[in-house]
Design an enzyme around this catalytic site. Structure first.
Site, short mmCIF file in Angstrom:
data_model
loop_
_atom_site.label_atom_id
_atom_site.label_comp_id
_atom_site.label_asym_id
_atom_site.label_seq_id
_atom_site.Cartn_x
_atom_site.Cartn_y
_atom_site.Cartn_z
N LYS A 107 -21.30 -32.01 -0.61
CA LYS A 107 -22.30 -31.01 -0.74
C LYS A 107 -22.06 -29.51 -0.64
O LYS A 107 -22.10 -28.60 -1.33
CB LYS A 107 -23.68 -31.27 -0.13
N GLU A 166 -27.74 -27.23 3.91
CA GLU A 166 -28.25 -27.88 4.90
C GLU A 166 -29.96 -27.86 4.97
O GLU A 166 -30.71 -27.65 5.67
CB GLU A 166 -27.90 -27.45 6.46
N1 LIG Z 1 -8.37 -34.94 3.26
C1 LIG Z 1 -9.30 -34.87 1.93
N2 LIG Z 1 -8.74 -35.08 0.79
C2 LIG Z 1 -9.61 -35.04 -0.05
N3 LIG Z 1 -10.91 -34.84 0.03
C3 LIG Z 1 -11.45 -35.09 1.13
C4 LIG Z 1 -10.59 -34.94 2.30
N4 LIG Z 1 -11.36 -34.86 3.31
C5 LIG Z 1 -12.60 -34.67 2.89
N5 LIG Z 1 -12.78 -35.01 1.47
C6 LIG Z 1 -13.73 -34.70 0.49
O1 LIG Z 1 -14.78 -34.03 1.08
C7 LIG Z 1 -16.10 -34.64 1.04
C8 LIG Z 1 -16.81 -34.07 2.22
O2 LIG Z 1 -17.11 -32.76 1.60
P1 LIG Z 1 -18.45 -31.87 2.54
O3 LIG Z 1 -18.49 -30.79 1.53
O4 LIG Z 1 -18.08 -31.52 3.94
O5 LIG Z 1 -19.43 -32.97 2.48
P2 LIG Z 1 -21.00 -32.87 2.94
O6 LIG Z 1 -21.38 -31.43 2.61
O7 LIG Z 1 -21.72 -33.64 1.96
O8 LIG Z 1 -21.19 -33.63 4.09
C9 LIG Z 1 -15.75 -36.16 1.07
O9 LIG Z 1 -16.89 -36.94 0.60
C10 LIG Z 1 -14.32 -36.23 0.27
O10 LIG Z 1 -14.63 -36.39 -1.09
C1 LIG Z 2 -28.89 -38.24 9.07
C2 LIG Z 2 -28.87 -37.03 10.19
C3 LIG Z 2 -28.06 -36.10 9.93
N1 LIG Z 2 -28.25 -34.90 10.76
C4 LIG Z 2 -27.27 -33.76 10.67
C5 LIG Z 2 -25.74 -34.44 10.96
C6 LIG Z 2 -25.04 -33.24 10.32
O1 LIG Z 2 -24.77 -32.13 11.20
C7 LIG Z 2 -25.88 -32.71 9.08
C8 LIG Z 2 -25.50 -33.46 7.92
O2 LIG Z 2 -24.16 -32.45 7.43
P1 LIG Z 2 -23.45 -32.90 6.05
O3 LIG Z 2 -23.15 -31.72 5.67
O4 LIG Z 2 -24.58 -33.45 4.84
O5 LIG Z 2 -22.62 -33.95 6.53
O6 LIG Z 2 -27.36 -33.11 9.44
C9 LIG Z 2 -29.35 -34.83 11.87
O7 LIG Z 2 -29.55 -33.94 12.12
N2 LIG Z 2 -30.41 -35.77 11.61
C10 LIG Z 2 -30.19 -37.00 10.95
O8 LIG Z 2 -30.96 -37.83 11.06
#
Ligand SMILES: Nc1ncnc2c1ncn2[C@@H]1O[C@H](COP(=O)(O)OP(=O)(O)O)[C@@H](O)[C@H]1O
Ligand SMILES: Cc1cn([C@H]2C[C@H](O)[C@@H](COP(=O)(O)O)O2)c(=O)[nH]c1=O
EC number: 2.7.1.21
Length: 217
Positions: free
Chosen positions: A15, A87
């Site tokens: 995301k 977020e």
């Molecule tokens: N070393 C890597 N190489 C390729 N893709 C990666 C790597 N590390 C993380 N990712 C990609 O990044 C995604 C996480 O991105 P991020 O934007 O931080 O996710 P979110 O905001 O949904 O938590 C993972 O699902 C994966 O697809």
């Molecule tokens: C499930 C869950 C998540 N969180 C927090 C943990 C991370 O800091 C964010 C999610 O970030 P992401 O970019 O989507 O990985 O949310 C929380 O506080 N409480 C929960 O139950």
């Protein structure tokens, strides 16, 4: 017509990366955006992705009024074409209503990103309101996977690898490397079946040490 769009997915589904890409693409075409985030893992007033990219953002505290903030900027002579709101699960219901008003009354596109449900499988306040009033709710195409290989749909909170179902709703943290020897509080994405059974990667590994006996339950 400006839109209020909610991009949603589990933790680690890309995301924040998409938020940064979307901002980049709009900026590349001369549009001017304003970036917000809340409780980012990398610290306050930041929007960061696990791929290593990050950008400064306006921290969304509970008392931030999006309508007043945007109107204040416009009145001061700034141009704003779109908002990127990461977020967004942590935003209050009233803040999401303010974002809808920004889209409708000021013709500014609002792109929100966030997880739908917390570690107890309950909707976050911001996500609930977004599902209720967004013009579009889009699920990310890059699916995070459960340790079993199925599509992950749930965000589990873990303590030393064990899934927990009680605690504060907001605990900033990251998805754990299941091979880390003594993880503390962390998160793990699971399919519904394994979330129901509280079967984290660590537990599955421990279970595999004992012989399988039918039925596999
Ligand atoms: N070393 C890597 N190489 C390729 N893709 C990666 C790597 N590390 C993380 N990712 C990609 O990044 C995604 C996480 O991105 P991020 O934007 O931080 O996710 P979110 O905001 O949904 O938590 C993972 O699902 C994966 O697809
Ligand atoms: C499930 C869950 C998540 N969180 C927090 C943990 C991370 O800091 C964010 C999610 O970030 P992401 O970019 O989507 O990985 O949310 C929380 O506080 N409480 C929960 O139950």
């Amino acid at each position: 017509m400006a839109e209020l769009v909610f991009y949603s997915g589990t933790m680690d589904s890309g995301k924040s990366t998409l938020a940064l890409q979307l901002d980049h693409n709009h900026r590349a075409r001369g549009r001017v955006g304003r970036i917000y985030s809340s409780h980012d893992r990398a610290g306050a007033a930041t929007l960061s992705s696990r791929l290593g990219l990050s950008t400064p953002a306006i921290e969304v505290a509970e008392d931030l009024d999006f309508w007043a903030d945007v109107v204040g900027e416009l009145t001061g002579g700034a141009r704003i074409d779109y908002l990127v709101c990461d977020e967004a699960q942590f935003y209050t219901s009233a803040q999401v209503d303010q974002l809808a008003k920004v889209a409708d009354e000021l013709a500014i596109d609002v792109f929100c990103f966030g997880i739908l449900t917390d570690f107890r499988t309950q909707l976050f306040s911001g996500s609930r309101r977004l599902v209720e009033i967004a013009d579009r709710v889009l699920t990310l195409q890059v699916e995070a996977l459960c340790w079993c290989g199925a599509r992950a749909t749930h965000n589990a909170r873990t303590e030393d690898g064990e899934m927990v179902t009680e605690g504060e709703v907001i605990v900033v943290g990251d998805v754990e490397d299941p091979d880390r020897p003594t993880p503390q509080v962390g998160y793990e994405v699971l399919c519904r079946r394994h979330h129901r059974k509280r079967m984290t990667a660590a537990r599955a590994k421990a279970g595999a040490l004992s012989p399988d006996v039918l039925p596999f339950d």
